[in-house]
Design a protein around this motif. Structure first.
Motif, PDB file in Angstrom:
ATOM      1  N   ARG A  60      -0.339  -7.673  -4.766  1.00  0.00           N
ATOM      2  CA  ARG A  60      -1.490  -6.801  -4.974  1.00  0.00           C
ATOM      3  C   ARG A  60      -1.093  -5.430  -4.439  1.00  0.00           C
ATOM      4  NH1 ARG A  60      -6.762  -8.895  -2.393  1.00  0.00           N
ATOM      5  NH2 ARG A  60      -5.844 -10.765  -3.269  1.00  0.00           N
ATOM      6  N   THR A  61      -1.412  -4.376  -5.157  1.00  0.00           N
ATOM      7  CA  THR A  61      -1.075  -3.027  -4.711  1.00  0.00           C
ATOM      8  C   THR A  61      -2.329  -2.190  -4.567  1.00  0.00           C
ATOM      9  OG1 THR A  61      -0.787  -2.197  -6.966  1.00  0.00           O
ATOM     10  CG2 THR A  61       1.171  -3.082  -5.875  1.00  0.00           C
ATOM     11  N   ARG A  62      -2.210  -1.183  -3.731  1.00  0.00           N
ATOM     12  CA  ARG A  62      -3.328  -0.242  -3.543  1.00  0.00           C
ATOM     13  C   ARG A  62      -2.714   1.114  -3.243  1.00  0.00           C
ATOM     14  NH1 ARG A  62      -7.642   2.478  -3.287  1.00  0.00           N
ATOM     15  NH2 ARG A  62      -9.363   1.996  -1.921  1.00  0.00           N
ATOM     16  N   THR A  63      -3.124   2.134  -4.000  1.00  0.00           N
ATOM     17  CA  THR A  63      -2.672   3.499  -3.764  1.00  0.00           C
ATOM     18  C   THR A  63      -3.852   4.324  -3.269  1.00  0.00           C
ATOM     19  OG1 THR A  63      -1.027   3.312  -5.523  1.00  0.00           O
ATOM     20  CG2 THR A  63      -1.621   5.535  -4.823  1.00  0.00           C
TER      21      THR A  63
ATOM     22  N   THR B   3      -7.534  -5.867   6.069  1.00  0.00           N
ATOM     23  CA  THR B   3      -8.296  -6.966   6.663  1.00  0.00           C
ATOM     24  C   THR B   3      -8.801  -7.922   5.588  1.00  0.00           C
ATOM     25  OG1 THR B   3      -8.966  -5.566   8.508  1.00  0.00           O
ATOM     26  CG2 THR B   3     -10.296  -7.535   8.101  1.00  0.00           C
ATOM     27  N   ARG B   4      -9.329  -7.386   4.512  1.00  0.00           N
ATOM     28  CA  ARG B   4      -9.826  -8.211   3.406  1.00  0.00           C
ATOM     29  C   ARG B   4      -8.688  -9.063   2.825  1.00  0.00           C
ATOM     30  NH1 ARG B   4     -11.216  -4.402   0.288  1.00  0.00           N
ATOM     31  NH2 ARG B   4     -13.167  -4.027   1.379  1.00  0.00           N
TER      32      ARG B   4
ATOM     33  N   ASN C 138     -10.905   7.589   8.324  1.00  0.00           N
ATOM     34  CA  ASN C 138     -10.471   8.466   7.241  1.00  0.00           C
ATOM     35  C   ASN C 138     -10.420   7.804   5.872  1.00  0.00           C
ATOM     36  OD1 ASN C 138      -9.550  10.941   6.228  1.00  0.00           O
ATOM     37  ND2 ASN C 138      -7.471  10.183   6.242  1.00  0.00           N
ATOM     38  N   GLU C 139      -9.965   6.595   5.808  1.00  0.00           N
ATOM     39  CA  GLU C 139      -9.800   5.894   4.529  1.00  0.00           C
ATOM     40  C   GLU C 139     -10.070   4.412   4.748  1.00  0.00           C
ATOM     41  OE1 GLU C 139      -8.869   6.283   1.179  1.00  0.00           O
ATOM     42  OE2 GLU C 139      -9.235   8.408   1.445  1.00  0.00           O
ATOM     43  N   PRO C 140     -10.316   3.668   3.691  1.00  0.00           N
ATOM     44  CA  PRO C 140     -10.598   2.238   3.831  1.00  0.00           C
ATOM     45  C   PRO C 140      -9.342   1.377   3.986  1.00  0.00           C
ATOM     46  CG  PRO C 140     -10.736   2.850   1.543  1.00  0.00           C
ATOM     47  CD  PRO C 140     -10.489   4.122   2.318  1.00  0.00           C
ATOM     48  N   VAL C 141      -8.256   1.956   4.469  1.00  0.00           N
ATOM     49  CA  VAL C 141      -7.002   1.207   4.569  1.00  0.00           C
ATOM     50  C   VAL C 141      -7.178  -0.048   5.405  1.00  0.00           C
ATOM     51  CG1 VAL C 141      -4.593   1.281   5.326  1.00  0.00           C
ATOM     52  CG2 VAL C 141      -5.628   3.293   4.254  1.00  0.00           C
ATOM     53  N   ILE C 142      -7.731   0.079   6.586  1.00  0.00           N
ATOM     54  CA  ILE C 142      -7.877  -1.080   7.482  1.00  0.00           C
ATOM     55  C   ILE C 142      -8.786  -2.130   6.848  1.00  0.00           C
ATOM     56  CG2 ILE C 142      -9.787  -0.227   8.898  1.00  0.00           C
ATOM     57  CD1 ILE C 142      -6.702  -2.014  10.274  1.00  0.00           C
TER      58      ILE C 142
ATOM     59  N   ILE D 250       0.843  -1.194   0.000  1.00  0.00           N
ATOM     60  CA  ILE D 250       0.000   0.000   0.000  1.00  0.00           C
ATOM     61  C   ILE D 250       0.877   1.242   0.000  1.00  0.00           C
ATOM     62  CG2 ILE D 250      -1.971  -1.135   1.076  1.00  0.00           C
ATOM     63  CD1 ILE D 250      -1.159   0.105   3.733  1.00  0.00           C
ATOM     64  N   SER D 251       0.338   2.302  -0.602  1.00  0.00           N
ATOM     65  CA  SER D 251       1.079   3.547  -0.691  1.00  0.00           C
ATOM     66  C   SER D 251       0.117   4.716  -0.732  1.00  0.00           C
ATOM     67  CB  SER D 251       1.941   3.545  -1.962  1.00  0.00           C
ATOM     68  OG  SER D 251       2.687   4.729  -2.063  1.00  0.00           O
ATOM     69  N   GLY D 252       0.575   5.844  -0.218  1.00  0.00           N
ATOM     70  CA  GLY D 252      -0.175   7.087  -0.349  1.00  0.00           C
ATOM     71  C   GLY D 252       0.386   7.873  -1.519  1.00  0.00           C
TER      72      GLY D 252
END
Length: 86
Positions: A31-34, A62-63, A54-58, A3-5
């Motif tokens: 798998r990546t998520r920005t 978790t998923r 604030n964001e769906p990061v958790i 993950i990255s901002g």
């Protein structure tokens, strides 16, 4: 899961993409998520209780973890990666 901002100046998204390429070169499942409106502090903070809203990061983390534990733990990850490529 990497993950990255998008606004992260401490560990820019390009670092995540380089790591993604290297892992794939070695046959890793990646798998990546920005998160587009986040910097480093908010991304890390989103894993803590006060900022989780604030964001769906958790939720994404978790998923991802839940998906991984549904795999057969007796089967090596490299075997799963080979099956996925077939």
């Amino acid at each position: 899961l990497l993950i990255s901002g998008a606004k992260d100046q401490r560990v820019p998204p390009q670092v995540m993409h380089r790591l993604e390429r290297r892992l794939r070169e070695y046959g890793g499942e990646v798998r990546t998520r920005t998160y587009h409106d986040m910097g480093h502090i908010m991304l890390i903070g989103s894993l803590a209780m006060p900022v989780r809203w604030n964001e769906p990061v958790i939720d994404d983390v978790t998923r991802f973890v839940n998906e991984q534990v549904q795999h057969d733990p007796q089967q090596p990850r490299t075997a799963r990666a080979a099956e996925a490529r077939q």
